[in-house]
Design a protein around this motif. Structure first.
Motif, mmCIF file in Angstrom:
data_model
loop_
_atom_site.group_PDB
_atom_site.id
_atom_site.type_symbol
_atom_site.label_atom_id
_atom_site.label_comp_id
_atom_site.label_asym_id
_atom_site.label_seq_id
_atom_site.Cartn_x
_atom_site.Cartn_y
_atom_site.Cartn_z
ATOM 1 N N LYS A 119 -36.830 -8.113 25.267
ATOM 2 C CA LYS A 119 -37.867 -7.152 24.896
ATOM 3 C C LYS A 119 -38.686 -7.687 23.731
ATOM 4 O O LYS A 119 -39.921 -7.554 23.705
ATOM 5 C CB LYS A 119 -37.243 -5.809 24.515
ATOM 6 N N GLU A 120 -38.005 -8.306 22.770
ATOM 7 C CA GLU A 120 -38.704 -8.850 21.602
ATOM 8 C C GLU A 120 -39.667 -9.970 22.011
ATOM 9 O O GLU A 120 -40.760 -10.091 21.458
ATOM 10 C CB GLU A 120 -37.684 -9.370 20.592
ATOM 11 N N GLN B 104 -42.678 -8.219 23.621
ATOM 12 C CA GLN B 104 -43.498 -7.437 22.688
ATOM 13 C C GLN B 104 -44.571 -8.276 22.006
ATOM 14 O O GLN B 104 -45.570 -7.733 21.529
ATOM 15 C CB GLN B 104 -42.609 -6.779 21.636
ATOM 16 N N LYS B 105 -44.387 -9.585 21.966
ATOM 17 C CA LYS B 105 -45.405 -10.451 21.379
ATOM 18 C C LYS B 105 -46.691 -10.434 22.197
ATOM 19 O O LYS B 105 -47.787 -10.649 21.676
ATOM 20 C CB LYS B 105 -44.875 -11.880 21.281
ATOM 21 N N PRO C 25 -47.124 -5.163 23.205
ATOM 22 C CA PRO C 25 -46.498 -4.392 22.117
ATOM 23 C C PRO C 25 -45.875 -3.079 22.564
ATOM 24 O O PRO C 25 -44.898 -2.612 21.966
ATOM 25 C CB PRO C 25 -47.659 -4.148 21.146
ATOM 26 N N ASN C 26 -46.406 -2.460 23.633
ATOM 27 C CA ASN C 26 -45.929 -1.139 24.047
ATOM 28 C C ASN C 26 -44.902 -1.198 25.180
ATOM 29 O O ASN C 26 -44.617 -0.186 25.824
ATOM 30 C CB ASN C 26 -47.100 -0.251 24.470
ATOM 31 N N VAL C 27 -44.308 -2.365 25.429
ATOM 32 C CA VAL C 27 -43.313 -2.455 26.495
ATOM 33 C C VAL C 27 -42.084 -1.630 26.124
ATOM 34 O O VAL C 27 -41.666 -1.586 24.965
ATOM 35 C CB VAL C 27 -42.926 -3.932 26.769
ATOM 36 N N THR C 28 -41.519 -0.944 27.115
ATOM 37 C CA THR C 28 -40.335 -0.108 26.902
ATOM 38 C C THR C 28 -39.202 -0.593 27.805
ATOM 39 O O THR C 28 -39.401 -1.448 28.669
ATOM 40 C CB THR C 28 -40.624 1.366 27.208
#
Length: 349
Positions: A203-204, A207-208, A211-214
């Motif tokens: 996930k990290e 996110q780069k 940014p809004n990934v869940t």
């Protein structure tokens, strides 16, 4: 069926050796081959009859979608309605590699591949053998993990042989896989980018770019009513033959709890296996003890997890007691696989 086994050096791929595998793919057959994650069981992704053979060989429910493997971004275009910009960015950043992207499918993709859903899962593997096989076959290759459905995923040709010998046409032995866990599945078919299955791309990492990934709740919760949009969401997966319990929390409390539980089981004559880490291995005095590696290196733990489960199968233990890891970064993927292997039985201490 008699399975042919061939060996190929993943660092020096002999294209002449792959030709037989290509012909099998083109003639509706099944080929097990290595990727950088786990071994896949491949068939022509445009061939409905070939896809049916995958489900039959694995004993896999047909409502569990398959992933299509490609060798280029250009090959994706005929499989989807369109490639949105965010998907292009992810492909540029993470392909080839352990990221599967879910997009609205084109009419060219058979419904059996997607379990009747209007989305298709696609990835470009990093393994050179896999890429050459797909390129030479000139079709997307549908490939779930090359194991009996529900069993630990195969990270070596031996694991594939144990599960699928004489059930598939060919097994390509390309040595051990690298990541050791299946790919991350990222759903980009809707308004909200969502991770449906955690893997080597965390996930990290995502996110780069997004940014809004869940993360989908199904990753950390067992729910029999889930309609799976990607492999690994609904059914018990990665399971050893014996019962398994996973312990999560502070490591000192974990070791105390495992020692106590091991004594309970051994007192009633059970053969106990303990999955531990290098830092804790010397603490345990009873049972069959196998370390997955250092708690400071989740890459090593991920690489060794499925092989460790299969080692316990070979030793015929009755119960496996497993140390959990910190559920962050790659640890989320490791705990997801452990939870599935244990059928959701996690003891928090």
């Amino acid at each position: 069926m008699k399975t042919k086994i061939i060996k190929i050096d993943k660092d020096n791929v002999d294209r002449a050796l792959i030709i037989d595998a290509v012909n099998i793919i083109k003639n509706s057959g099944l080929v097990a081959f290595p990727t950088e994650t786990v071994y896949g069981l491949g068939a022509n992704g445009f061939d409905e009859n070939a896809a049916k053979k995958i489900f039959a060989a694995k004993g896999r429910p047909e409502d569990n979608p398959l992933i299509l493997h490609v060798y280029s971004v250009e090959q994706v275009r005929e499989l989807v309605e369109e490639i949105p910009d965010i998907a292009k960015k992810c492909m540029e950043e993470f392909w080839p590699g352990p990221l599967t992207i879910l997009l609205p499918k084109s009419n060219k993709v058979p419904n059996i591949i997607t379990a009747g859903l209007d989305t298709v899962a696609i990835r470009m593997p990093e393994n050179k053998i896999a890429l050459e096989l797909i390129k030479m076959s000139n079709v997307p290759i549908a490939a779930p993990s090359a194991n009996i459905s529900g069993r630990p995923s195969p990270t070596s040709a031996k694991h594939v042989i144990d599960d699928l010998m004489d059930k598939v046409d060919m097994i390509v032995d390309g040595g051990e896989t690298g990541v050791g866990l299946e790919s991350t599945v990222l759903d980009l078919s809707g308004d909200l980018p969502m991770i449906l299955r955690p893997g080597g791309v965390t996930k990290e990492d995502l996110q780069k770019i997004i940014p809004n990934v869940t993360i989908d709740f199904a990753i950390i919760k067992e729910d029999a009513n889930i309609i799976p949009k990607s492999p690994g969401q609904k059914y018990r997966h990665y399971a050893p033959k014996s019962e398994m319990l996973v312990f999560s929390g502070d490591i000192d409390k974990i070791t105390d709890a495992i020692i106590a539980k091991a004594k309970e089981y051994m007192a009633i004559g059970k053969r106990v296996g303990i999955i531990c880490t290098d830092e804790t291995k010397e603490i345990y005095k009873d049972g069959l003890i196998i370390s997955m590696g250092s708690r400071r290196n989740n890459e090593t733990i991920a690489h060794n997890l499925f092989n460790t489960l299969r080692l316990f199968d070979e030793e015929n233990v009755d119960i496996i007691l497993a140390e959990g890891v910190e559920p962050s970064h790659l640890g989320i993927a490791i705990m997801n696989r452990m939870m599935k292997a244990a059928g959701g039985r996690i003891i928090k201490v």
